[in-house]
Design a protein around this motif. Sequence first.
Motif, PDB file in Angstrom:
ATOM      1  N   GLY A   1      48.923  25.225  36.493  1.00  0.00           N
ATOM      2  CA  GLY A   1      48.318  26.069  37.510  1.00  0.00           C
ATOM      3  C   GLY A   1      46.936  26.546  37.107  1.00  0.00           C
ATOM      4  N   ILE A   2      46.201  27.063  38.066  1.00  0.00           N
ATOM      5  CA  ILE A   2      44.889  27.663  37.821  1.00  0.00           C
ATOM      6  C   ILE A   2      45.053  29.178  37.893  1.00  0.00           C
ATOM      7  CG2 ILE A   2      42.518  27.920  38.626  1.00  0.00           C
ATOM      8  CD1 ILE A   2      42.730  25.151  39.866  1.00  0.00           C
ATOM      9  N   PRO A   3      44.844  29.897  36.791  1.00  0.00           N
ATOM     10  CA  PRO A   3      45.031  31.346  36.810  1.00  0.00           C
ATOM     11  C   PRO A   3      43.833  32.069  37.426  1.00  0.00           C
ATOM     12  CG  PRO A   3      44.429  30.636  34.606  1.00  0.00           C
ATOM     13  CD  PRO A   3      44.540  29.392  35.442  1.00  0.00           C
ATOM     14  N   LEU A   4      44.122  33.074  38.218  1.00  0.00           N
ATOM     15  CA  LEU A   4      43.091  33.935  38.803  1.00  0.00           C
ATOM     16  C   LEU A   4      43.495  35.377  38.547  1.00  0.00           C
ATOM     17  CD1 LEU A   4      40.529  34.300  40.591  1.00  0.00           C
ATOM     18  CD2 LEU A   4      42.081  34.417  42.548  1.00  0.00           C
ATOM     19  N   LEU A   5      42.702  36.124  37.788  1.00  0.00           N
ATOM     20  CA  LEU A   5      43.060  37.498  37.448  1.00  0.00           C
ATOM     21  C   LEU A   5      42.799  38.431  38.627  1.00  0.00           C
ATOM     22  CD1 LEU A   5      41.831  37.860  33.763  1.00  0.00           C
ATOM     23  CD2 LEU A   5      43.897  36.796  34.690  1.00  0.00           C
ATOM     24  N   LEU A   6      43.759  39.342  38.843  1.00  0.00           N
ATOM     25  CA  LEU A   6      43.709  40.264  39.974  1.00  0.00           C
ATOM     26  C   LEU A   6      43.694  41.701  39.461  1.00  0.00           C
ATOM     27  CD1 LEU A   6      46.485  38.622  42.206  1.00  0.00           C
ATOM     28  CD2 LEU A   6      44.019  38.212  42.322  1.00  0.00           C
ATOM     29  N   PRO A   7      42.532  42.289  39.220  1.00  0.00           N
ATOM     30  CA  PRO A   7      42.499  43.695  38.805  1.00  0.00           C
ATOM     31  C   PRO A   7      42.888  44.596  39.966  1.00  0.00           C
ATOM     32  CG  PRO A   7      40.275  42.887  39.160  1.00  0.00           C
ATOM     33  CD  PRO A   7      41.182  41.704  39.298  1.00  0.00           C
ATOM     34  N   PRO A   8      43.480  45.757  39.687  1.00  0.00           N
ATOM     35  CA  PRO A   8      43.879  46.652  40.767  1.00  0.00           C
ATOM     36  C   PRO A   8      42.675  47.263  41.486  1.00  0.00           C
ATOM     37  CG  PRO A   8      44.225  47.691  38.641  1.00  0.00           C
ATOM     38  CD  PRO A   8      43.858  46.267  38.367  1.00  0.00           C
ATOM     39  N   GLY A   9      42.924  47.678  42.720  1.00  0.00           N
ATOM     40  CA  GLY A   9      41.896  48.390  43.480  1.00  0.00           C
ATOM     41  C   GLY A   9      41.001  47.525  44.334  1.00  0.00           C
ATOM     42  N   GLU A  10      41.324  46.245  44.500  1.00  0.00           N
ATOM     43  CA  GLU A  10      40.476  45.353  45.296  1.00  0.00           C
ATOM     44  C   GLU A  10      40.486  45.767  46.779  1.00  0.00           C
ATOM     45  OE1 GLU A  10      38.045  43.159  46.873  1.00  0.00           O
ATOM     46  OE2 GLU A  10      38.311  42.753  44.719  1.00  0.00           O
ATOM     47  N   PRO A  11      39.325  46.132  47.358  1.00  0.00           N
ATOM     48  CA  PRO A  11      39.306  46.584  48.757  1.00  0.00           C
ATOM     49  C   PRO A  11      39.472  45.450  49.765  1.00  0.00           C
ATOM     50  CG  PRO A  11      37.086  46.582  47.853  1.00  0.00           C
ATOM     51  CD  PRO A  11      38.006  46.255  46.713  1.00  0.00           C
ATOM     52  N   HIS A  12      39.266  44.200  49.325  1.00  0.00           N
ATOM     53  CA  HIS A  12      39.396  43.061  50.233  1.00  0.00           C
ATOM     54  C   HIS A  12      40.558  42.172  49.794  1.00  0.00           C
ATOM     55  CE1 HIS A  12      35.578  44.306  51.903  1.00  0.00           C
ATOM     56  NE2 HIS A  12      35.025  44.252  50.698  1.00  0.00           N
TER      57      HIS A  12
END
Length: 236
Positions: A34-45
Amino acid sequence: MSPPLIGITTYGRGENNRFYLPAQYVDAVRRAGGIPLLLPPGEPHAESLLVQLEGLILTGGGDLDPALYGGAPHPAIYMVDPERDKSEIALVQYSAQSALPTLGICRGSQIINVALGGTLIEHLPDAVGETILHRLPPREPTQHSIRLTPGCRLAEILFQEEFLAPSWHHQAIRRPAPGLKVVGQAPDGTAEAVEMSDHPWLIGVQWHPELAAAEEPLHQKLFNGLVSAASEWKRR
């Protein structure tokens, strides 16, 4: 077809104003294809981002705010992060509605349960004692055995019903949320794995497979299974 994009949640914003994530999560997803994509909290979109994902991993970390599940304050509760709690609850709700393949690890399993209406044990030794250690003092990993329910989805993925697993937690599921089924337990009865009955691939594990996945194929199979489900989801 390109490899599936797997979102991986990060820890919250630290004292040095940095987001953080142990590299083992990224390594395990890459080994699985898989291709990892980091998701930090607080994303408004977040919604614009989520529609591009084919899989999701909710990672470990600090404790949930006990107010979210009607729990009580406890001196052992640490690293409560309202921004992260809010973001990850929204991710679970999106997964439940969209059927996005999702794996919750430790805190990730707990956030799945709380987001769907379940509760947690605030401090595990108070409920089950310390015959089985789920972490070493002060906050270090250990290992203990896990037994899975025969025929459950997780047992089919791992091709094994009993094994040793890295453990690093002091909380666990108390009451499973509606639609979640406990399919794995520690020897002291602690809930160690859950599955969502009407979801094609939503699994929560209380242990830390990423800690052992590089050396132990059994634990890498969990990430392989997620990426395989994400590839199928992408095709559909």
